[in-house]
Design a protein around this motif. Structure first.
Motif, PDB file in Angstrom:
ATOM      1  N   ARG A  77     -26.026  13.652  30.971  1.00 52.45           N
ATOM      2  CA  ARG A  77     -25.925  14.979  30.367  1.00 52.45           C
ATOM      3  C   ARG A  77     -25.317  14.932  28.972  1.00 52.45           C
ATOM      4  NH1 ARG A  77     -26.270  19.869  33.700  1.00 52.45           N
ATOM      5  NH2 ARG A  77     -27.651  19.182  35.331  1.00 52.45           N
ATOM      6  N   LEU A  78     -24.841  13.791  28.551  1.00 50.70           N
ATOM      7  CA  LEU A  78     -24.176  13.632  27.271  1.00 50.70           C
ATOM      8  C   LEU A  78     -24.766  12.403  26.609  1.00 50.70           C
ATOM      9  CD1 LEU A  78     -21.619  14.213  25.407  1.00 50.70           C
ATOM     10  CD2 LEU A  78     -20.486  12.500  26.820  1.00 50.70           C
ATOM     11  N   HIS A  79     -24.965  12.453  25.326  1.00 51.82           N
ATOM     12  CA  HIS A  79     -25.392  11.235  24.654  1.00 51.82           C
ATOM     13  C   HIS A  79     -24.469  10.973  23.480  1.00 51.82           C
ATOM     14  CE1 HIS A  79     -27.647  13.963  21.918  1.00 51.82           C
ATOM     15  NE2 HIS A  79     -27.335  13.044  21.025  1.00 51.82           N
ATOM     16  N   ILE A  80     -24.447   9.743  23.049  1.00 54.09           N
ATOM     17  CA  ILE A  80     -23.613   9.309  21.948  1.00 54.09           C
ATOM     18  C   ILE A  80     -24.503   9.124  20.731  1.00 54.09           C
ATOM     19  CG2 ILE A  80     -22.210   7.376  21.102  1.00 54.09           C
ATOM     20  CD1 ILE A  80     -21.275   7.002  24.003  1.00 54.09           C
ATOM     21  N   ASP A  81     -24.028   9.557  19.570  1.00 49.07           N
ATOM     22  CA  ASP A  81     -24.682   9.257  18.303  1.00 49.07           C
ATOM     23  C   ASP A  81     -23.904   8.128  17.646  1.00 49.07           C
ATOM     24  OD1 ASP A  81     -26.507  11.282  18.628  1.00 49.07           O
ATOM     25  OD2 ASP A  81     -25.602  12.639  17.178  1.00 49.07           O
ATOM     26  N   VAL A  82     -24.570   7.021  17.397  1.00 50.36           N
ATOM     27  CA  VAL A  82     -23.981   5.912  16.657  1.00 50.36           C
ATOM     28  C   VAL A  82     -24.381   6.134  15.207  1.00 50.36           C
ATOM     29  CG1 VAL A  82     -23.938   3.414  16.347  1.00 50.36           C
ATOM     30  CG2 VAL A  82     -24.102   4.379  18.655  1.00 50.36           C
ATOM     31  N   ARG A  83     -23.408   6.495  14.364  1.00 48.83           N
ATOM     32  CA  ARG A  83     -23.690   6.835  12.967  1.00 48.83           C
ATOM     33  C   ARG A  83     -23.299   5.664  12.071  1.00 48.83           C
ATOM     34  NH1 ARG A  83     -24.967  12.044  12.029  1.00 48.83           N
ATOM     35  NH2 ARG A  83     -24.585  13.520  13.683  1.00 48.83           N
ATOM     36  N   VAL A  84     -24.290   5.069  11.417  1.00 47.17           N
ATOM     37  CA  VAL A  84     -24.015   3.952  10.510  1.00 47.17           C
ATOM     38  C   VAL A  84     -23.510   4.508   9.179  1.00 47.17           C
ATOM     39  CG1 VAL A  84     -25.621   2.371  11.631  1.00 47.17           C
ATOM     40  CG2 VAL A  84     -26.446   3.824   9.808  1.00 47.17           C
ATOM     41  N   PRO A  85     -22.463   3.900   8.640  1.00 46.73           N
ATOM     42  CA  PRO A  85     -21.890   4.404   7.389  1.00 46.73           C
ATOM     43  C   PRO A  85     -22.689   3.972   6.173  1.00 46.73           C
ATOM     44  CG  PRO A  85     -20.677   2.484   8.128  1.00 46.73           C
ATOM     45  CD  PRO A  85     -21.716   2.774   9.183  1.00 46.73           C
ATOM     46  N   GLY A  86     -22.372   4.568   5.040  1.00 44.14           N
ATOM     47  CA  GLY A  86     -22.960   4.171   3.769  1.00 44.14           C
ATOM     48  C   GLY A  86     -23.742   5.284   3.123  1.00 44.14           C
ATOM     49  N   GLU A  87     -23.885   5.142   1.837  1.00 50.50           N
ATOM     50  CA  GLU A  87     -24.612   6.131   1.053  1.00 50.50           C
ATOM     51  C   GLU A  87     -25.874   5.505   0.501  1.00 50.50           C
ATOM     52  OE1 GLU A  87     -22.079   7.930  -1.830  1.00 50.50           O
ATOM     53  OE2 GLU A  87     -20.506   8.325  -0.374  1.00 50.50           O
ATOM     54  N   GLY A  88     -26.626   6.296  -0.250  1.00 51.42           N
ATOM     55  CA  GLY A  88     -27.839   5.798  -0.873  1.00 51.42           C
ATOM     56  C   GLY A  88     -29.018   6.687  -0.580  1.00 51.42           C
ATOM     57  N   SER A  89     -30.170   6.181  -0.914  1.00 54.36           N
ATOM     58  CA  SER A  89     -31.408   6.931  -0.736  1.00 54.36           C
ATOM     59  C   SER A  89     -31.764   7.024   0.747  1.00 54.36           C
ATOM     60  CB  SER A  89     -32.539   6.233  -1.489  1.00 54.36           C
ATOM     61  OG  SER A  89     -32.839   5.001  -0.854  1.00 54.36           O
ATOM     62  N   ALA A  90     -32.754   7.855   1.030  1.00 59.67           N
ATOM     63  CA  ALA A  90     -33.253   7.956   2.402  1.00 59.67           C
ATOM     64  C   ALA A  90     -33.749   6.600   2.889  1.00 59.67           C
ATOM     65  CB  ALA A  90     -34.359   9.005   2.478  1.00 59.67           C
ATOM     66  N   ALA A  91     -34.379   5.834   2.018  1.00 63.54           N
ATOM     67  CA  ALA A  91     -34.860   4.499   2.388  1.00 63.54           C
ATOM     68  C   ALA A  91     -33.691   3.570   2.712  1.00 63.54           C
ATOM     69  CB  ALA A  91     -35.719   3.912   1.270  1.00 63.54           C
ATOM     70  N   ASP A  92     -32.608   3.668   1.935  1.00 63.11           N
ATOM     71  CA  ASP A  92     -31.417   2.854   2.203  1.00 63.11           C
ATOM     72  C   ASP A  92     -30.809   3.220   3.559  1.00 63.11           C
ATOM     73  OD1 ASP A  92     -31.634   1.618  -0.289  1.00 63.11           O
ATOM     74  OD2 ASP A  92     -30.229   3.021  -1.247  1.00 63.11           O
ATOM     75  N   ARG A  93     -30.692   4.514   3.835  1.00 60.99           N
ATOM     76  CA  ARG A  93     -30.126   4.960   5.112  1.00 60.99           C
ATOM     77  C   ARG A  93     -31.012   4.494   6.267  1.00 60.99           C
ATOM     78  NH1 ARG A  93     -29.388   9.512   2.011  1.00 60.99           N
ATOM     79  NH2 ARG A  93     -31.032  10.627   3.072  1.00 60.99           N
ATOM     80  N   TRP A  94     -32.340   4.614   6.105  1.00 65.35           N
ATOM     81  CA  TRP A  94     -33.247   4.194   7.175  1.00 65.35           C
ATOM     82  C   TRP A  94     -33.131   2.690   7.424  1.00 65.35           C
ATOM     83  CZ3 TRP A  94     -35.177   6.060  11.245  1.00 65.35           C
ATOM     84  CH2 TRP A  94     -36.145   5.335  11.959  1.00 65.35           C
ATOM     85  N   GLU A  95     -32.979   1.893   6.386  1.00 65.86           N
ATOM     86  CA  GLU A  95     -32.828   0.447   6.567  1.00 65.86           C
ATOM     87  C   GLU A  95     -31.557   0.132   7.354  1.00 65.86           C
ATOM     88  OE1 GLU A  95     -33.524  -3.667   6.449  1.00 65.86           O
ATOM     89  OE2 GLU A  95     -34.827  -1.911   6.334  1.00 65.86           O
TER      90      GLU A  95
END
Length: 144
Positions: A85-103
């Protein structure tokens, strides 16, 4: 009034397996029992876990920096797949473009596959995964 804190709890069939996975995924460590409980077993005894005495009945994990919520993982025999009933979001840190975040998301998902996770589906902004017992979670980027 001070902000409240939260703990997250996962029910599972193999607490040690999931504890190792989530320690790897989140960078968490085993929580040292409160001083009033001399051992982890004494700490677990207060939680009214199912009887059986197995070493993998439970695990308490915490953020070593004390920032994130505690993660409690408890063995519950006969747990069904609909119990997530609950899920965890693992959020990777860092800034940059959408492509950088997706990588960074893609690299983190690959690391978690090596730790025992499974990729279920990729979306525009996150990857849906499952831990070794099928509990779903998302790998996504931290808010910009």
């Amino acid at each position: 009034m001070a902000a409240v804190t939260i703990d997250l709890t996962l029910y599972c069939e193999n607490a040690r397996l999931l504890a190792e996975f989530w320690k790897t995924a989140l960078g968490y460590v085993d929580e040292i029992p409160a001083s009033r409980y001399g051992t982890a077993e004494e700490s677990f005894a207060r939680l009214d876990l199912p009887t059986g005495g197995a070493d993998d009945d439970g695990a308490l994990l915490c953020d070593p920096e004390g920032i994130g919520p505690r993660l409690s993982i408890f063995r519950v025999p006969g747990r069904g797949t609909a119990d997530n009933r609950l899920h965890i979001d693992v959020r990777v840190p860092g800034e940059g473009s959408a492509a950088d975040r997706w990588e960074r998301i893609r690299v983190e998902a690959a690391r978690l596959v090596r730790a025992g996770g499974t990729i279920l589906e990729a979306f525009d902004d996150h990857i849906l995964m499952a831990d070794p017992e099928g509990n779903e979670f998302r790998v996504t980027a931290a808010p910009a």
